[in-house]
Design a protein around this motif. Structure first.
Motif, PDB file in Angstrom:
ATOM      1  N   VAL A 238      17.520  86.554  -0.536  1.00  0.00           N
ATOM      2  CA  VAL A 238      17.783  87.928  -0.108  1.00  0.00           C
ATOM      3  C   VAL A 238      19.285  88.166   0.050  1.00  0.00           C
ATOM      4  O   VAL A 238      19.827  89.172  -0.420  1.00  0.00           O
TER       5      VAL A 238
ATOM      6  N   ASN B 197      16.189  94.487  -1.762  1.00  0.00           N
ATOM      7  CA  ASN B 197      16.392  93.053  -1.958  1.00  0.00           C
ATOM      8  C   ASN B 197      15.367  92.237  -1.178  1.00  0.00           C
ATOM      9  O   ASN B 197      14.822  91.265  -1.696  1.00  0.00           O
ATOM     10  N   ALA B 198      15.122  92.653   0.073  1.00  0.00           N
ATOM     11  CA  ALA B 198      14.157  91.919   0.887  1.00  0.00           C
ATOM     12  C   ALA B 198      12.761  92.007   0.278  1.00  0.00           C
ATOM     13  O   ALA B 198      11.982  91.060   0.313  1.00  0.00           O
TER      14      ALA B 198
ATOM     15  N   GLY C  62      12.517  88.533  -1.307  1.00  0.00           N
ATOM     16  CA  GLY C  62      12.087  87.813  -0.113  1.00  0.00           C
ATOM     17  C   GLY C  62      10.574  87.802   0.035  1.00  0.00           C
ATOM     18  O   GLY C  62       9.840  88.246  -0.850  1.00  0.00           O
TER      19      GLY C  62
END
Lengths: 275, 307
Positions: free
Chosen positions: B179, B250-251, B255
């Motif tokens: 992340v 992004n997470a 992630g």
């Protein structure tokens, strides 16, 4: 002083070279980090994946390039994004240029509050803007779709256009316009033949920025699009359902077109500077 | 001003840039449409959201303002891990952006010569490939059997990062490292461009002067270059940190559920759970927290005239 010895041996020479070029090496490493995903996107646009996802290299194929619209809704979302970006750019550029001229050319009372209002959208996390605008639309009973997305895009592109245009207008020499007026040009003539041409690069930069921001926006669109699917929304959905290779083709083409545009711009700009 | 002659008489205290200042109302007419747009679609929604955050009710029965401030408390106590995580990830990404971006900005400003324009194009061009597509490309780069994981594994770096809790189970995807890597990547241009702008303004003769006064390169950098580039450092830090804190892309893409940031919570509260008061309260807490941190940072870095 850690001066190198007078007759450096090979390792000493190498370490000196390394020290001298450390910045260059570090900078190029960062550049590689920036470009790496683009290379991967391009390479994987020639992949023929086994499953629904295009994350692992299987074998070479140009299928996706010969049939870029072969995936349902992909090209529809692309043209919708282009359409929204076009109108958002037009709206934000017109409104933003007007604001930029007012700020660069006039002293007036609300100046500092206007500047603050323009600064805030750039300084706020997108998710906050997105959620609050969607709350407003929701409470007013507005149907989410093309228009709500367009309104949102003009809203967040505006500040960026103002910044770009203002910088250019501030740096231009006011005496040029005064000279034009002294030569009996009417205000309209002065504006069209002197002011506008000088401000044009700033306006173009602002418009380009607005187009790129609108075309690529996901967060604000995600909250305000309802069931309308722009290209970033399509990619987001694909990340969950399966990523067709055509996405990489579009990504590669966008990169290529952008590089081409910038190169052409540089060539034209460079030639103009020389003449 | 001497050129204006007698045809137009600007008031004595008028700024040099106001040759066309005829009507006093002109600036207001120029501002009106754009400012109205921002007031209606940017400022008013924030006010509306403030009111939403103190409402109670449901989507079926409607929402009423009941000054239910407990929403804030509940949101804070339930989601403080995501808040802390967002700040930690964004701060790490910002520091990494500065560390990675500074050499490149320096290289372009002082060492690139005739390659300057080419390098600038290479920095800006990735912007134009949809950033979601590029973020997905990191899935390929960091994948379990991929070259990065193999190399890090062979060098036993992953043992170390596993021990530090930055990665997990000898993999990079779906860990904090992935992340932060994505955040750093996505916001790096926002750091490089202001840094470059401020470095480019520095007169190279200052470097020569420092050298003539027997300053070593490192001393020149510490005493001359870096202080003069501070406006770029501050602007770049803000442009990286603020959007990175609110990011949820992004997470979500790189992630797992263990790396959820506050943006993910707001998104799911708003678009999936349809709990608008909580989403509004979370947005306000995020905004206030960022505002507080940014104010503190600008005070500390001593460039208040920047904003």
């Amino acid at each position: 002083m850690a001066a190198p010895t007078k007759t450096p041996k090979a390792p000493a020479k190498a370490s000196r070279w390394l020290r001298r070029n450390l910045v260059v090496l570090a900078g190029l490493a960062t550049l590689a980090y920036l470009i790496l995903p683009n290379v991967v996107v391009t390479v994987f646009s020639f992949n023929k994946p086994n499953g629904r996802f295009n994350y692992e290299w299987q074998r070479f194929s140009t299928d996706a390039w010969t049939d870029p619209c072969g995936v349902a809704d992909l090209c529809g979302s692309l043209s919708l994004s282009l359409e929204i970006a076009f109108w958002a750019t037009l709206g934000a550029t017109v409104l933003g240029t007007m604001i930029a001229f007012a700020l660069a050319r006039y002293r007036f009372r609300a100046r500092s509050s206007v500047s603050t209002l323009l600064f805030l959208p750039m300084a706020m996390p997108e998710v906050v803007m997105a959620a609050s605008l969607a709350t407003l639309f929701l409470n007013m009973g507005v149907t989410f779709g093309f228009w709500t997305v367009l309104i949102a895009h003009i809203m967040f592109c505006l500040s960026f256009v103002v910044t770009a245009v203002k910088a250019r207008v501030m740096s231009m020499d006011p005496r040029l316009e005064q000279a034009a007026q002294d030569l009996y040009a009417t205000p309209l003539q002065t504006f069209l033949r002197v002011t506008l041409p000088i401000a044009a690069p700033g306006i173009a930069a602002g418009a380009l920025l607005a187009f790129a921001l609108s075309f690529d926006d996901f967060i604000i669109t995600n909250f305000n699009a309802g069931s309308t699917v722009t290209f970033p929304m399509f990619v987001w959905g694909a990340a969950q359902r399966g990523t067709p290779v055509q996405i990489n083709v579009i990504g590669t083409a966008m990169f290529g077109i952008a590089v081409l545009c910038v190169l052409v711009g540089q060539l034209v700009g460079g030639r103009r500077k020389r003449s | 001003m001497a050129l204006t002659g007698t045809r137009h008489e600007p008031p004595a205290d008028a700024p040099a840039t106001a040759p066309a200042a005829r009507g006093k109302l002109t600036p207001y007419w120029l501002l009106l449409p754009g400012i109205l747009w921002l007031l209606v679609f940017f400022a008013a929604p924030l006010v509306y959201q403030a009111s939403t955050s103190v409402q109670t009710g449901s989507l079926e029965e409607g929402f009423q303002v009941t000054w239910h401030l407990a929403t804030y408390w509940d949101a804070l106590t339930e989601y403080y891990p995501q808040f802390l995580r967002s700040v930690a990830y964004a701060a790490t990404a910002t520091v990494l952006c500065l560390a990675l971006g500074y050499p490149l900005a320096y290289l372009i400003a002082f060492r690139a010569g005739r390659w300057r324009n080419v390098l600038m194009v290479l920095v800006i061009a990735p912007f134009f490939t949809s950033f979601l597509i590029r973020t997905l490309a990191w899935k390929t780069i960091l994948s379990d059997g991929g070259p990065v994981v193999s190399a890090l594994g062979a060098l036993h770096v992953l043992d170390l990062t596993d021990a530090l809790g930055v990665t997990e189970g000898q993999r990079v995807l779906a860990t904090p490292l992935a992340v932060v890597c994505g955040l750093t990547y996505n916001f790096l241009p926002f750091m490089i461009l202001p840094l470059y702008t401020s470095l480019e303004r520095i007169d190279p003769r200052l470097h020569e002067a420092a050298g003539d006064l027997y300053a070593r390169p490192l001393t020149t950098f510490r005493k001359v270059t870096f202080p003069l580039s501070m406006p770029g450092v501050v602007a770049g830090t803000l442009l990286t940190f603020i959007p990175a804190t609110g990011d949820y892309i992004n997470a979500e893409l790189l992630g797992s559920t263990d790396q959820k940031m506050i943006g993910n919570v707001i998104q799911s509260q708003f678009l999936r759970v349809l709990d608008y008061p909580t989403a509004a309260a979370l947005s306000f807490i995020l905004m206030a927290a960022i505002l507080a941190m940014v104010t503190l940072y600008i005070r500390k870095s001593g460039t208040e005239d920047l904003v």
